[in-house]
Structure formats: structure tokens, C-alpha cells
Design a protein around this motif. Structure first.
Motif, PDB file in Angstrom:
ATOM      1  N   THR A 205       0.860  -1.610   0.131  1.00 42.48           N
ATOM      2  CA  THR A 205      -0.155  -0.217  -0.609  1.00 42.48           C
ATOM      3  C   THR A 205       1.039   1.262   0.188  1.00 42.48           C
ATOM      4  N   GLN A 206       1.605   0.926   0.665  1.00 41.92           N
ATOM      5  CA  GLN A 206       2.969   2.312   0.453  1.00 41.92           C
ATOM      6  C   GLN A 206       3.338   2.544  -0.801  1.00 41.92           C
ATOM      7  N   THR A 207       3.586   1.781  -0.983  1.00 37.87           N
ATOM      8  CA  THR A 207       4.853   1.768  -2.779  1.00 37.87           C
ATOM      9  C   THR A 207       2.778   2.340  -3.822  1.00 37.87           C
ATOM     10  N   ALA A 208       2.387   1.541  -3.317  1.00 38.12           N
ATOM     11  CA  ALA A 208       0.642   2.007  -3.377  1.00 38.12           C
ATOM     12  C   ALA A 208       0.475   3.505  -3.747  1.00 38.12           C
ATOM     13  N   VAL A 209       1.479   4.480  -2.834  1.00 36.90           N
ATOM     14  CA  VAL A 209       0.895   5.475  -2.201  1.00 36.90           C
ATOM     15  C   VAL A 209       2.307   6.414  -2.817  1.00 36.90           C
ATOM     16  N   GLU A 213       9.764   3.373  -3.348  1.00 39.40           N
ATOM     17  CA  GLU A 213       9.729   3.348  -4.448  1.00 39.40           C
ATOM     18  C   GLU A 213       8.964   1.798  -5.658  1.00 39.40           C
ATOM     19  N   TYR A 214       9.185   0.792  -4.739  1.00 37.56           N
ATOM     20  CA  TYR A 214       8.954  -0.196  -5.536  1.00 37.56           C
ATOM     21  C   TYR A 214       9.174  -1.751  -4.492  1.00 37.56           C
ATOM     22  N   LEU A 215       8.614  -2.338  -5.164  1.00 33.84           N
ATOM     23  CA  LEU A 215       7.816  -3.559  -3.491  1.00 33.84           C
ATOM     24  C   LEU A 215       8.766  -4.766  -4.140  1.00 33.84           C
TER      25      LEU A 215
END
Length: 340
Positions: A205-209, A213-215
Motif C-alpha cells: 500500500t505504501q508503494t501504491a501511494v 519506490e518499488y515492492l
């Protein structure tokens, strides 16, 4: 009835506090705020209309623990969540995990014995099984050598409880849960790790917002259909309900054994890539990810047989994987908006 919830401002703890209050229990919370925010108290109040009593206490400090129990000798039971809980972090910081998870458990159990409080619910984990040989994993699965210090603290924690029950009439339930995710449907509480997340969902979710930078996906060469690790994901609200049912099972003295273990999961395994695709489906976003090296301590696959908890406690999961990820995404968006 008054219930103590240690680690009650954490992810699972806070949802369990909500479930207990909605059932009419008076809840007292202890948390050291090492991986939680005091703001969660207001989130709980916003959902239930009741503000729980909160004490900031480091459970490694025995005198502080006994001082608390001296003021609360009327506790009907204790639910013990307070522990460091990330497999990856435990591989890097083993002594931190042994100190925090053992000292806090031993101090709480010492106080229970001293003050004659007998109902105890332990937040255990499927990591006690190591790499299970047969899927789905039942409670009769042999306990193998733990693959991480975190898993070892849960194994030995269970052994400490069993040993205490031999000399003190403790009535305990060990809830071995799989991978809790999601958030309360209200959006008032959810998973809010401090700093860089060790768990998968907040990292997604933090990557989505745009915070990350990436998962990183750790390994694509596991013995699974798509090569990524397979896990059993359980919605945190379903998990909270399991805790309430387990505590009532003890309070109503329905337990047949002094110490009893239950698996809590959905009973189905999903790979990391399947989870990621589900998130992309419910959010309408594409997530930037990279396959990186395996992470020490991870098992190939693990999912639960939940026949026992369904039969004995009448509990069963109610949320689908899409439900879980939609609620996690709603929580992430709401919490970011509130912080901006």
C-alpha cells in the motif's frame, strides 16, 4: 468483566480491543508504543464510542508490570500480544527479539501467578510449525526447529506457558495464526508500522501511494506454482473475533485442557504474486515490483487446517482476499489523507 490487552495499540491488538468493547467488556491496554501510536486510542473510541484505559508500560520492566497488576487485581483475563513480530527483522536482530518477547511474557505470567489470575490468551504463530510437511497444517503437526528467532520465541513461549500450567492452575489458549492483513471497515484503525514496514501489505500500500519506490519480492524459486512464497491470509477483523471467542471459551470454563492450541487462518494458500494481483484488481493500480534474493527464515508455503477452531469455538472466516486488500487500501488512503 475487565480484560487486559497487552500490545493493545498494535495492529491485531487494537482490532481485538474493538471487538471486546463491542461485546461489552471493559478493556485496559498496555503498550510501550515501540511500534504503535497513541492516536490509535482515539481510533478505537471513534468506532466503539468508548475510550479504553491506556497505560504506557515497557513489559520488560518487572516492577512496572507488578505495579500495574497491583492496581488491577480484578482482571477476568489477559490477552498477550506485546512482542516484536517480524521474521526478517528477527534474523537481523535476534537478541532484541529474545529480550523483548521472553522478558515481557515471563513478567506478565509472573504477575498472573502472583495475583491468581488464571485466564490467559497467547498470541502465537504458524511459525511454530517451521516448514510444515503436509498442507493444510493441523494442530497435530509436529513442532520442528524454528526457522527464525521470531518463530523460536513463539515456540519457547508456548513451552513456558505449558510448564507454568503444571504448577499453577493457568487456563490458556494458544492462537496460532497465519498472516493477518486488512483493516477495520470504518477506516479508523489499520496496520500502521513505524518506519519501513517488514510486513507485505503495508509495503504494497505504501508503494501504491508513492512512499516506496518499488515492492521487493523475496525469491521466485520456491517450490510453489509461481515460485513465490505461499501464505494463508486472514482478515484482522475475523482474527479479532477469534480472540473474543477464545477468551469467552476460557471465562465460561468450556476448555477441556489447561493449555489448548488453535490454528486461525482462511484455510487457503495464496502466493505473493496472487496477492499482488488481487491488490491491483481492487485498487485499479499497477504496482512496481522487483524479484530479489530470498530472505532468510521464510518457509516455502504454509496454510491452515481450521477444522478445530470451527468445531470447538464456532469460529469461521468471513472475508475474501479481495475484501482484505480493499480494506487495507481504504485504510492506507484515509490515513495518508489525515496526515496531509
Amino acid at each position: 468483566m475487565k480484560i487486559l490487552v497487552t500490545g493493545g495499540l498494535g495492529f491485531i491488538g487494537s482490532h481485538t480491543v474493538v471487538a471486546l468493547q463491542q461485546k461489552g467488556y471493559e478493556v485496559v491496554i498496555i503498550d510501550d508504543l515501540s511500534n504503535a501510536s497513541v492516536d490509535v486510542v482515539q481510533g478505537i473510541k471513534a468506532i466503539t464510542g468508548v475510550q479504553p484505559t491506556f497505560y504506557q508500560i515497557d513489559l520488560r520492566e518487572k516492577q512496572a508490570v507488578f505495579d500495574f497488576f497491583e492496581q488491577h487485581t480484578d482482571l477476568a483475563g489477559v490477552i498477550h500480544f506485546a512482542a516484536s513480530k517480524a521474521v526478517g527483522e528477527s534474523m537481523a536482530k535476534p537478541l532484541l527479539y529474545y529480550e523483548n518477547n521472553f522478558f515481557s511474557l515471563i513478567n506478565v505470567l509472573s504477575a498472573l501467578q502472583h495475583y491468581g489470575i488464571k485466564k490467559f490468551l497467547f498470541s502465537s504463530s504458524c511459525t511454530v510449525y517451521g516448514q510444515g510437511e503436509v498442507m493444510p497444517i493441523t494442530e497435530e503437526e509436529s513442532i520442528k526447529s524454528a526457522l527464525s528467532p521470531y518463530g523460536n520465541t513463539k515456540q519457547v513461549g508456548e513451552e513456558i506457558i505449558v510448564d507454568l500450567a503444571k504448577v499453577f492452575p493457568l487456563q490458556a489458549v494458544l492462537l496460532r495464526y497465519f498472516n493477518p492483513i486488512g483493516a477495520h471497515e470504518s477506516g479508523h484503525i489499520g496496520e500502521s508500522p513505524l518506519g519501513v514496514p517488514y510486513n507485505l501489505i503495508p509495503y504494497i500500500t505504501q508503494t501504491a501511494v508513492g512512499i516506496r519506490e518499488y515492492l521487493s519480492i523475496y525469491g521466485q524459486d520456491y517450490d510453489t506454482p509461481d515460485g513465490t512464497c505461499v501464505r494463508d491470509y486472514i482478515h484482522v477483523v475475523d482474527l479479532a473475533d477469534a480472540h473474543v471467542r477464545a477468551m469467552e471459551y476460557l471465562i465460561q470454563e468450556k476448555n477441556q485442557q489447561q493449555v489448548e492450541a488453535f490454528n486461525v487462518g482462511n484455510g487457503q494458500g495464496y502466493s505473493v504474486l496472487e496477492l499482488l494481483h488481487s491488490f491491483e484488481r481492487v485498487s485499479g493500480l499497477k504496482i512496481n515490483y522487483k524479484i530479489v534474493e530470498r530472505r532468510p527464515g521464510d518457509v516455502d508455503k504454509a496454510w491452515a487446517n481450521t477444522d478445530k477452531i470451527q468445531r470447538v469455538l464456532g469460529w469461521k472466516p468471513t472475508k475474501t482476499l479481495d475484501d482484505m486488500l480493499a480494506s487495507a487500501w481504504k485504510w492506507e488512503q484515509k490515513s495518508r489523507n489525515n496526515n496531509n
